[in-house]
Design an enzyme around this catalytic site. Structure first.
Site, PDB file in Angstrom:
ATOM      1  N   HIS A  45     -61.418  71.919 171.859  1.00 52.20           N
ATOM      2  CA  HIS A  45     -62.286  72.135 173.024  1.00 52.20           C
ATOM      3  C   HIS A  45     -62.462  70.795 173.724  1.00 52.20           C
ATOM      4  O   HIS A  45     -61.889  69.783 173.288  1.00 52.20           O
ATOM      5  CB  HIS A  45     -63.619  72.787 172.615  1.00 52.20           C
ATOM      6  CG  HIS A  45     -64.445  72.010 171.622  1.00 52.20           C
ATOM      7  ND1 HIS A  45     -64.936  70.744 171.881  1.00 52.20           N
ATOM      8  CD2 HIS A  45     -64.863  72.303 170.358  1.00 52.20           C
ATOM      9  CE1 HIS A  45     -65.633  70.311 170.843  1.00 52.20           C
ATOM     10  NE2 HIS A  45     -65.584  71.243 169.894  1.00 52.20           N
ATOM     11  N   HIS A  93     -63.236  67.493 171.790  1.00 51.40           N
ATOM     12  CA  HIS A  93     -62.100  66.806 171.161  1.00 51.40           C
ATOM     13  C   HIS A  93     -61.296  66.050 172.212  1.00 51.40           C
ATOM     14  O   HIS A  93     -60.869  64.917 172.000  1.00 51.40           O
ATOM     15  CB  HIS A  93     -61.174  67.822 170.465  1.00 51.40           C
ATOM     16  CG  HIS A  93     -61.868  68.681 169.450  1.00 51.40           C
ATOM     17  ND1 HIS A  93     -61.913  70.042 169.545  1.00 51.40           N
ATOM     18  CD2 HIS A  93     -62.560  68.363 168.323  1.00 51.40           C
ATOM     19  CE1 HIS A  93     -62.599  70.544 168.527  1.00 51.40           C
ATOM     20  NE2 HIS A  93     -62.995  69.536 167.769  1.00 51.40           N
ATOM     21  N   CYS A 115     -71.366  71.284 152.693  1.00 50.76           N
ATOM     22  CA  CYS A 115     -71.133  71.985 153.959  1.00 50.76           C
ATOM     23  C   CYS A 115     -69.632  71.982 154.199  1.00 50.76           C
ATOM     24  O   CYS A 115     -69.024  70.914 154.373  1.00 50.76           O
ATOM     25  CB  CYS A 115     -71.845  71.304 155.127  1.00 50.76           C
ATOM     26  SG  CYS A 115     -71.314  71.996 156.719  1.00 50.76           S
ATOM     27  N   CYS A 144     -68.582  70.461 157.639  1.00 49.91           N
ATOM     28  CA  CYS A 144     -68.511  68.989 157.648  1.00 49.91           C
ATOM     29  C   CYS A 144     -67.563  68.476 156.577  1.00 49.91           C
ATOM     30  O   CYS A 144     -67.196  67.315 156.594  1.00 49.91           O
ATOM     31  CB  CYS A 144     -69.876  68.360 157.379  1.00 49.91           C
ATOM     32  SG  CYS A 144     -71.129  68.676 158.617  1.00 49.91           S
ATOM     33  N   CYS A 185     -76.929  73.515 157.380  1.00 48.44           N
ATOM     34  CA  CYS A 185     -76.484  72.185 157.807  1.00 48.44           C
ATOM     35  C   CYS A 185     -76.994  71.957 159.235  1.00 48.44           C
ATOM     36  O   CYS A 185     -76.857  72.826 160.091  1.00 48.44           O
ATOM     37  CB  CYS A 185     -74.957  72.136 157.777  1.00 48.44           C
ATOM     38  SG  CYS A 185     -74.254  70.806 158.760  1.00 48.44           S
ATOM     39  N   HIS A 226     -73.839  72.177 161.715  1.00 46.57           N
ATOM     40  CA  HIS A 226     -73.132  73.448 161.898  1.00 46.57           C
ATOM     41  C   HIS A 226     -74.035  74.682 161.947  1.00 46.57           C
ATOM     42  O   HIS A 226     -73.555  75.778 162.243  1.00 46.57           O
ATOM     43  CB  HIS A 226     -72.067  73.620 160.796  1.00 46.57           C
ATOM     44  CG  HIS A 226     -70.903  72.701 160.994  1.00 46.57           C
ATOM     45  ND1 HIS A 226     -70.861  71.433 160.450  1.00 46.57           N
ATOM     46  CD2 HIS A 226     -69.773  72.841 161.709  1.00 46.57           C
ATOM     47  CE1 HIS A 226     -69.734  70.849 160.827  1.00 46.57           C
ATOM     48  NE2 HIS A 226     -69.064  71.671 161.581  1.00 46.57           N
ATOM     49  N   LYS A 281     -74.697  70.001 170.552  1.00 41.97           N
ATOM     50  CA  LYS A 281     -73.303  69.583 170.490  1.00 41.97           C
ATOM     51  C   LYS A 281     -72.405  70.794 170.781  1.00 41.97           C
ATOM     52  O   LYS A 281     -72.554  71.835 170.158  1.00 41.97           O
ATOM     53  CB  LYS A 281     -73.014  69.058 169.081  1.00 41.97           C
ATOM     54  CG  LYS A 281     -71.596  68.584 168.886  1.00 41.97           C
ATOM     55  CD  LYS A 281     -71.424  68.032 167.477  1.00 41.97           C
ATOM     56  CE  LYS A 281     -70.000  67.624 167.211  1.00 41.97           C
ATOM     57  NZ  LYS A 281     -69.447  68.140 165.987  1.00 41.97           N
ATOM     58  N   LYS A 311     -67.040  75.004 168.695  1.00 39.96           N
ATOM     59  CA  LYS A 311     -66.393  76.303 168.617  1.00 39.96           C
ATOM     60  C   LYS A 311     -67.214  77.250 167.760  1.00 39.96           C
ATOM     61  O   LYS A 311     -67.390  78.415 168.084  1.00 39.96           O
ATOM     62  CB  LYS A 311     -65.007  76.139 167.980  1.00 39.96           C
ATOM     63  CG  LYS A 311     -63.958  75.805 168.989  1.00 39.96           C
ATOM     64  CD  LYS A 311     -63.517  77.075 169.687  1.00 39.96           C
ATOM     65  CE  LYS A 311     -62.487  76.750 170.750  1.00 39.96           C
ATOM     66  NZ  LYS A 311     -62.127  77.925 171.521  1.00 39.96           N
TER      67      LYS A 311
HETATM   68  N1  MSP Z   1     -61.180  65.749 160.640  1.00 40.76           N
HETATM   69  C1  MSP Z   1     -62.364  65.020 160.872  1.00 40.76           C
HETATM   70  C2  MSP Z   1     -62.057  63.598 161.265  1.00 40.76           C
HETATM   71  C3  MSP Z   1     -61.281  62.825 160.263  1.00 40.76           C
HETATM   72  S1  MSP Z   1     -60.903  61.228 160.825  1.00 40.76           S
HETATM   73  C4  MSP Z   1     -60.346  60.454 159.510  1.00 40.76           C
HETATM   74  C5  MSP Z   1     -63.145  65.687 161.999  1.00 40.76           C
HETATM   75  N2  MSP Z   1     -62.467  66.494 162.796  1.00 40.76           N
HETATM   76  S2  MSP Z   1     -63.071  67.338 163.997  1.00 40.76           S
HETATM   77  O1  MSP Z   1     -61.957  68.046 164.543  1.00 40.76           O
HETATM   78  O2  MSP Z   1     -64.164  68.131 163.526  1.00 40.76           O
HETATM   79  O3  MSP Z   1     -63.698  66.351 165.008  1.00 40.76           O
HETATM   80  C6  MSP Z   1     -62.931  65.362 165.587  1.00 40.76           C
HETATM   81  C7  MSP Z   1     -63.709  64.591 166.621  1.00 40.76           C
HETATM   82  O4  MSP Z   1     -64.132  65.426 167.685  1.00 40.76           O
HETATM   83  C8  MSP Z   1     -64.942  63.903 166.063  1.00 40.76           C
HETATM   84  O5  MSP Z   1     -64.977  62.554 166.508  1.00 40.76           O
HETATM   85  C9  MSP Z   1     -66.066  64.662 166.701  1.00 40.76           C
HETATM   86  O6  MSP Z   1     -67.187  63.853 166.921  1.00 40.76           O
HETATM   87  C10 MSP Z   1     -65.429  65.053 168.026  1.00 40.76           C
HETATM   88  N3  MSP Z   1     -66.152  66.119 168.646  1.00 40.76           N
HETATM   89  C11 MSP Z   1     -66.305  67.398 168.193  1.00 40.76           C
HETATM   90  N4  MSP Z   1     -67.186  68.036 169.008  1.00 40.76           N
HETATM   91  C12 MSP Z   1     -67.586  67.187 169.988  1.00 40.76           C
HETATM   92  C13 MSP Z   1     -68.434  67.282 171.076  1.00 40.76           C
HETATM   93  N5  MSP Z   1     -69.088  68.378 171.374  1.00 40.76           N
HETATM   94  N6  MSP Z   1     -68.578  66.188 171.863  1.00 40.76           N
HETATM   95  C14 MSP Z   1     -67.881  65.024 171.627  1.00 40.76           C
HETATM   96  N7  MSP Z   1     -67.090  64.911 170.600  1.00 40.76           N
HETATM   97  C15 MSP Z   1     -66.933  65.969 169.762  1.00 40.76           C
HETATM   98  O7  MSP Z   1     -64.330  65.444 162.129  1.00 40.76           O
END
Ligand code: MSP
Length: 579
Positions: free
Chosen positions: A21, A24, A130, A133, A155, A158, A305, A308
């Protein structure tokens, strides 16, 4: 050891349980802008991104979909995560998957080294886990559930119940690193940024670290612990190591020495993993800690935040299909202070697109180039005698290059854009004040007209170079129209104002075509939304005088309703104004 001469920048590796989304994509764009900036400034640059494919979360999703976790990961990487990079124009040098052999083998090597050095032991653990997380939670990380989870502890990130786990696992002696980490934070105050994230982490570590469970025995989707194949490595321990396994750790010493240590761009929710567990792991292995960990803010929807799992995720192509990848990149980098949370809204995106990109920058470029075409048959004129106003433009040009570069060195991307926009506004003000269309009517003012258009063209070229890391497609189009010599990405960014042209301009299609909002979205005819900004004036006519400086992020903006934010208005690009 590592010479650290490279600018090695990373994003987190993304879980492949679901599709991306815009949260990311936000992380990707920020890291990409920094990578492109440094690359164009001539710094040896390496930009890594990738996917995190092990662990319970992926296993459960794959099982629920009736496929093996590897099949699931392959599918998601191919159909969602790799395509994302194209959708938002990411210039990564490498893409690591935690199922790559180079990763799996060297995670085992790393772990074995820690085991041999006495940093790993067997122990019992009972705690709340969790799966979202992929982390054990402390009671203070839990909140009261609502709706279907009423009466349960969930959590805080989440909003889903945690699971009570009791396992016999391998443990990493992280507690040994409480003091070394505090020393690191003190000796290197910018190791964790921004300040708010640093403060939170320092106070967390000051409470004293506990040892970390680094293996799991109840499922097998992961990298086997090298000395005990009944355990798989804990997914975060595995994932963090991507930053060195991609950089050659264990198999290409020369590459590793050149690249490591890295600057990590991560969301604030995962800053702790990167600024606590990760440097402790590296210290235990006798490796350098990262250069910096920057925890950016969240994109919020309805004050929470975007995620998905909460059904508030917006797919990046919902935005890029209408506004394009440049606008996506510019919007998120300018509208949100990098390091703070920001609310996304379609209205704000549309308004900034129109005011800043279409009217402020795009229209400036179209008008100046159209005038050189009209009055000088496309030949960029030689300037006559300079006046104060011309000198002022040149001074601003040089100043913003330095200011923007200084801001980027602090990872303050929004500040860099504000500086660059000072030049956009300066040039718009200059054109309005100098009225080249009026000069063109008086043959005796030909020299003045030449100076004004020459000065404006110089400024535009500098803008193209400075904006290339943020809006690469528009910058490249403008560069071509300016007769820029060579590839724009090869023009030295820190002396952008020395850019060269072959002396002739070419017609330029509007860089940011007008977007029309269709009310209701289902009528056959389209009409502008009632509050839609006025369309861009045609090239060669006076600009709207309102400055287009990106407003500072308003992270306190009232939370808009989820629907309003996640539902795309019916919009389409309309045919460019004739120019
Ligand atoms: N797989 C772990 C990261 C491992 S790094 C060694 C993870 N993955 S994630 O897909 O859940 O998230 C990846 C990144 O996307 C994180 O930095 C997270 O903060 C970011 N974001 C997820 N949702 C977000 C928002 N709503 N806003 C900004 N960033 C967001 O965590």
């Amino acid at each position: 050891m590592s010479d650290g001469s490279s600018f090695y920048i990373t994003t987190p590796i993304f879980y492949v349980n679901d599709v991306p989304h815009i949260g990311h994509a936000y992380t990707e764009v920020a890291a990409d802008v920094l990578a492109r900036w440094h690359r164009q400034a001539g710094d040896p640059t390496w930009f890594l991104t990738g996917t995190d494919e092990h662990g319970q979360k992926i296993l459960r999703t794959a099982t629920a979909n009736g496929v093996s976790p590897k099949e699931w990961a392959d599918r998601l990487v191919e159909t969602a995560w790799q395509p994302l990079l194209k959708t938002i124009n990411i210039s990564n040098d490498d893409f690591i998957r935690t199922t790559d052999e180079r990763h799996e083998v060297n995670v085992q090597l790393f772990l074995q080294r820690l085991f041999d050095a006495g940093y790993i032991y067997t122990g019992e653990y009972e705690g709340f886990y969790c799966v979202g997380c992929e982390e054990y939670k402390q009671p203070s990380d839990l909140v009261d559930g609502t709706g279907q989870y009423e009466g349960q502890q969930v959590c805080a990130i989440h909003s889903k119940p945690v699971e009570l786990l009791q396992e016999r696992n391998y443990f990493f002696r992280m507690s040994d690193f409480t003091q070394p980490l505090l020393d690191l934070y003190e000796a290197n105050p910018t190791f964790i940024q921004p300040e708010s994230v640093r403060n939170e982490i320092v106070s967390f570590v000051k409470q004293g670290l506990t040892d970390l469970s680094i293996s799991r025995q109840t499922f097998d989707w992961g990298i086997k612990v090298p000395w005990d194949d009944t355990h798989v490595v804990y997914v975060w321990f595995d994932a963090l190591l991507n930053y060195i396994t991609a950089a050659g750790y264990g198999y290409d010493d020369e590459k590793f020495e050149k690249l490591w240590p890295a600057t990590h761009i991560v969301g604030k929710d995962i800053a702790r993993f990167h600024a606590v567990i990760w440097p402790a792991m590296l210290m235990a292995a006798g490796l350098d800690v990262p250069k910096q960990v920057f925890g950016h803010g969240w994109l919020l929807v309805g004050g929470e935040k975007m995620s998905k799992s909460k059904l508030t995720g917006i797919a990046p192509n919902q935005i890029t299909d209408t506004f394009g990848s440049d606008a996506f990149r510019y919007y998120f980098m300018s509208a949100i202070n990098f390091g703070q949370d920001g609310s996304f809204s379609w209205e704000d995106l549309s308004a900034r697109y129109q005011a800043e990109l279409a009217n402020g920058f795009g229209n400036l470029a179209s008008r100046v180039i159209a005038m050189v075409n009209r009055y000088f048959d496309g030949e960029i004129p030689d300037p006559g005698i300079s006046e104060g106003a011309d000198e002022r433009v040149r001074t601003v040009e040089r100043r913003v290059v330095d200011d923007a570069d200084e801001a980027i060195s602090r990872l303050a991307i929004h500040e860099a854009l504000s500086s660059i926009w000072e030049l956009v506004d300066e040039l718009n003000g200059y054109i309005t004040a100098q009225e080249p269309w009026a000069l063109a009517k008086k043959p005796e003012l030909q020299d003045r007209l030449k100076t004004v258009l020459f000065t404006a063209i110089r400024g535009l070229g500098t803008l193209a170079v400075l904006l290339s890391p943020v809006v690469p497609d528009a910058a490249a189009k403008l560069w071509t129209a300016l007769g820029g010599v060579g590839d724009i990405t090869d023009v030295a960014l820190r002396t952008a104002y020395h850019w060269e042209t072959d002396g002739k301009v070419w017609p330029l299609e509007p860089l940011f075509p007008r977007i029309e909002t269709i009310e209701g979205g289902d009528g056959p005819g389209s009409q502008s939304a009632p509050d839609a900004p006025a369309p861009a004036p045609a090239p060669g006519t006076p600009a709207a005088s309102a400055p287009s400086t990106p407003a500072a992020a308003d992270s306190n903006r009232g939370p808009e309703s989820r629907d309003a934010a996640t539902k795309a208005p019916a919009v389409h690009a309309v045919a460019p104004d004739a120019s």
